[in-house]
Design a protein around this motif. Structure first.
Motif, PDB file in Angstrom:
ATOM      1  N   GLY A 162       0.771  -1.232   0.000  1.00 38.80           N
ATOM      2  CA  GLY A 162       0.000   0.000   0.000  1.00 38.80           C
ATOM      3  C   GLY A 162       0.803   1.285   0.000  1.00 38.80           C
ATOM      4  O   GLY A 162       0.227   2.368  -0.023  1.00 38.80           O
ATOM      5  N   LYS A 163       2.100   1.219   0.017  1.00 38.52           N
ATOM      6  CA  LYS A 163       2.919   2.428   0.109  1.00 38.52           C
ATOM      7  C   LYS A 163       2.791   3.313  -1.134  1.00 38.52           C
ATOM      8  O   LYS A 163       2.967   4.523  -1.054  1.00 38.52           O
ATOM      9  CB  LYS A 163       4.389   2.058   0.325  1.00 38.52           C
ATOM     10  CG  LYS A 163       4.691   1.386   1.658  1.00 38.52           C
ATOM     11  CD  LYS A 163       4.425   2.312   2.830  1.00 38.52           C
ATOM     12  CE  LYS A 163       4.826   1.663   4.151  1.00 38.52           C
ATOM     13  NZ  LYS A 163       4.558   2.545   5.302  1.00 38.52           N
ATOM     14  N   CYS A 164       2.498   2.695  -2.278  1.00 40.19           N
ATOM     15  CA  CYS A 164       2.373   3.483  -3.505  1.00 40.19           C
ATOM     16  C   CYS A 164       0.930   3.872  -3.793  1.00 40.19           C
ATOM     17  O   CYS A 164       0.665   4.541  -4.810  1.00 40.19           O
ATOM     18  CB  CYS A 164       2.973   2.729  -4.685  1.00 40.19           C
ATOM     19  SG  CYS A 164       4.786   2.658  -4.623  1.00 40.19           S
ATOM     20  N   GLY A 165      -0.005   3.455  -2.950  1.00 34.80           N
ATOM     21  CA  GLY A 165      -1.400   3.835  -3.113  1.00 34.80           C
ATOM     22  C   GLY A 165      -1.912   3.583  -4.518  1.00 34.80           C
ATOM     23  O   GLY A 165      -1.780   2.488  -5.051  1.00 34.80           O
ATOM     24  N   LEU A 212       2.998  -5.016  -3.636  1.00 35.68           N
ATOM     25  CA  LEU A 212       2.516  -3.671  -3.335  1.00 35.68           C
ATOM     26  C   LEU A 212       1.003  -3.614  -3.111  1.00 35.68           C
ATOM     27  O   LEU A 212       0.476  -2.549  -2.786  1.00 35.68           O
ATOM     28  CB  LEU A 212       2.899  -2.717  -4.472  1.00 35.68           C
ATOM     29  CG  LEU A 212       4.403  -2.507  -4.693  1.00 35.68           C
ATOM     30  CD1 LEU A 212       4.649  -1.792  -6.010  1.00 35.68           C
ATOM     31  CD2 LEU A 212       5.010  -1.736  -3.541  1.00 35.68           C
ATOM     32  N   ARG A 213       0.342  -4.740  -3.333  1.00 34.19           N
ATOM     33  CA  ARG A 213      -1.125  -4.798  -3.281  1.00 34.19           C
ATOM     34  C   ARG A 213      -1.732  -3.734  -4.193  1.00 34.19           C
ATOM     35  O   ARG A 213      -2.559  -2.928  -3.775  1.00 34.19           O
ATOM     36  CB  ARG A 213      -1.623  -4.615  -1.851  1.00 34.19           C
ATOM     37  CG  ARG A 213      -1.506  -5.869  -1.004  1.00 34.19           C
ATOM     38  CD  ARG A 213      -2.220  -5.693   0.310  1.00 34.19           C
ATOM     39  NE  ARG A 213      -2.011  -6.848   1.171  1.00 34.19           N
ATOM     40  CZ  ARG A 213      -2.090  -6.811   2.495  1.00 34.19           C
ATOM     41  NH1 ARG A 213      -2.368  -5.663   3.097  1.00 34.19           N
ATOM     42  NH2 ARG A 213      -1.907  -7.891   3.205  1.00 34.19           N
ATOM     43  N   ALA A 260      10.497  -3.080  -2.514  1.00 41.25           N
ATOM     44  CA  ALA A 260      10.909  -2.362  -1.315  1.00 41.25           C
ATOM     45  C   ALA A 260      11.406  -0.961  -1.662  1.00 41.25           C
ATOM     46  O   ALA A 260      11.105   0.011  -0.962  1.00 41.25           O
ATOM     47  CB  ALA A 260      12.005  -3.156  -0.588  1.00 41.25           C
ATOM     48  N   ALA A 261      12.158  -0.851  -2.757  1.00 50.32           N
ATOM     49  CA  ALA A 261      12.653   0.464  -3.186  1.00 50.32           C
ATOM     50  C   ALA A 261      11.500   1.349  -3.657  1.00 50.32           C
ATOM     51  O   ALA A 261      11.473   2.558  -3.355  1.00 50.32           O
ATOM     52  CB  ALA A 261      13.681   0.295  -4.300  1.00 50.32           C
ATOM     53  N   LEU A 262      10.543   0.772  -4.383  1.00 46.10           N
ATOM     54  CA  LEU A 262       9.375   1.545  -4.809  1.00 46.10           C
ATOM     55  C   LEU A 262       8.584   2.069  -3.618  1.00 46.10           C
ATOM     56  O   LEU A 262       8.120   3.221  -3.618  1.00 46.10           O
ATOM     57  CB  LEU A 262       8.466   0.668  -5.682  1.00 46.10           C
ATOM     58  CG  LEU A 262       8.834   0.544  -7.160  1.00 46.10           C
ATOM     59  CD1 LEU A 262       8.041  -0.584  -7.800  1.00 46.10           C
ATOM     60  CD2 LEU A 262       8.590   1.859  -7.899  1.00 46.10           C
ATOM     61  N   ALA A 263       8.433   1.239  -2.594  1.00 45.41           N
ATOM     62  CA  ALA A 263       7.702   1.675  -1.403  1.00 45.41           C
ATOM     63  C   ALA A 263       8.378   2.861  -0.746  1.00 45.41           C
ATOM     64  O   ALA A 263       7.716   3.808  -0.309  1.00 45.41           O
ATOM     65  CB  ALA A 263       7.587   0.501  -0.419  1.00 45.41           C
ATOM     66  N   GLN A 264       9.707   2.848  -0.693  1.00 48.31           N
ATOM     67  CA  GLN A 264      10.448   3.961  -0.107  1.00 48.31           C
ATOM     68  C   GLN A 264      10.296   5.231  -0.941  1.00 48.31           C
ATOM     69  O   GLN A 264      10.088   6.322  -0.406  1.00 48.31           O
ATOM     70  CB  GLN A 264      11.932   3.598   0.021  1.00 48.31           C
ATOM     71  CG  GLN A 264      12.208   2.508   1.034  1.00 48.31           C
ATOM     72  CD  GLN A 264      13.669   2.076   1.028  1.00 48.31           C
ATOM     73  OE1 GLN A 264      14.475   2.584   0.246  1.00 48.31           O
ATOM     74  NE2 GLN A 264      14.022   1.142   1.896  1.00 48.31           N
ATOM     75  N   VAL A 265      10.392   5.078  -2.266  1.00 47.05           N
ATOM     76  CA  VAL A 265      10.274   6.224  -3.168  1.00 47.05           C
ATOM     77  C   VAL A 265       8.869   6.821  -3.097  1.00 47.05           C
ATOM     78  O   VAL A 265       8.698   8.048  -3.013  1.00 47.05           O
ATOM     79  CB  VAL A 265      10.609   5.812  -4.617  1.00 47.05           C
ATOM     80  CG1 VAL A 265      10.242   6.904  -5.602  1.00 47.05           C
ATOM     81  CG2 VAL A 265      12.093   5.468  -4.737  1.00 47.05           C
TER      82      VAL A 265
END
Length: 208
Positions: free
Chosen positions: A50-53, A110-111, A198-203
């Protein structure tokens, strides 16, 4: 007498030809086809999901080694020698299968359903693009699979390179057969997908 011998000789020749053809047909090995599989181990976790919504992510372009641009499965027979098996083949393009598997893994991690191949993103607003340069993807039967990829995450709006990394992943091949080789290959792609996710979630979280 001579006519009988000629007829007998012709009959023997025809019989031998039939037997030879039958023998060849019986000895022809079957062709086995393989595909990479997505991995349940890339299921979402609290640190990534869910970090990238709703932000769209496109995957590609991917730079692919020429030696892998063929249907036959390539294995490494030595430090500087490769072998391609005529009867062990990929069920289509390995490059396409690789990209498809990464996309599915990223979507699960990323769901998000907003992860798509860049070739199909003409009507898709991407916030980030993942580009990859695959430098090695092969292995030894009963040895290990090596996947080496230089990849980067690019902000679509600005073209800024948000992350860049070279991942070199090694996975043991549990047996000296192609089922084990392809399974290890799938696990290597799963680990790569996890690192990219993991990198996408951080970005995404940083809003870069």
């Amino acid at each position: 007498m001579m006519g009988n011998m000629a007829g007998w000789s012709s009959g023997i020749t025809a019989l031998l030809a039939v037997l030879l053809l039958a023998g060849c047909a019986g000895q022809s090995p079957r062709v086995d086809f393989y595909v990479l599989s997505t991995d349940a181990g890339t299921a979402a976790n609290a640190g990534v999901a869910g970090k990238c919504g709703d932000q769209g992510i496109s995957v590609g372009p991917v730079s692919w080694p020429r030696y892998l641009d063929q249907p036959r499965i390539v294995t490494r027979a030595g430090q500087n020698r490769l072998e391609a098996n005529e009867f062990k083949r990929w069920g289509g393009s390995l490059e396409d299968d690789f990209v498809r598997t990464v996309i599915r893994n990223l979507s699960d991690q990323l769901r998000s359903e907003r992860v798509i191949n860049y070739r199909r993103s003409a009507h898709f607003a991407s916030a980030y693009r993942v580009e990859m340069d695959v430098q090695q993807f092969d292995g030894q039967l009963g040895g290990e699979v090596i996947l080496s990829v230089k990849w980067g995450i690019i902000a679509a709006a600005s073209g800024e390179l948000a992350r860049v990394k070279t991942s070199t992943i090694r996975k043991a091949v549990s047996a000296s057969d192609y089922d084990a080789l392809v399974n290890a290959s799938s696990m290597a792609v799963a680990q790569l997908s996890g690192e990219i996710a993991a990198a996408l979630a951080q970005v995404c979280a940083a809003g870069q």
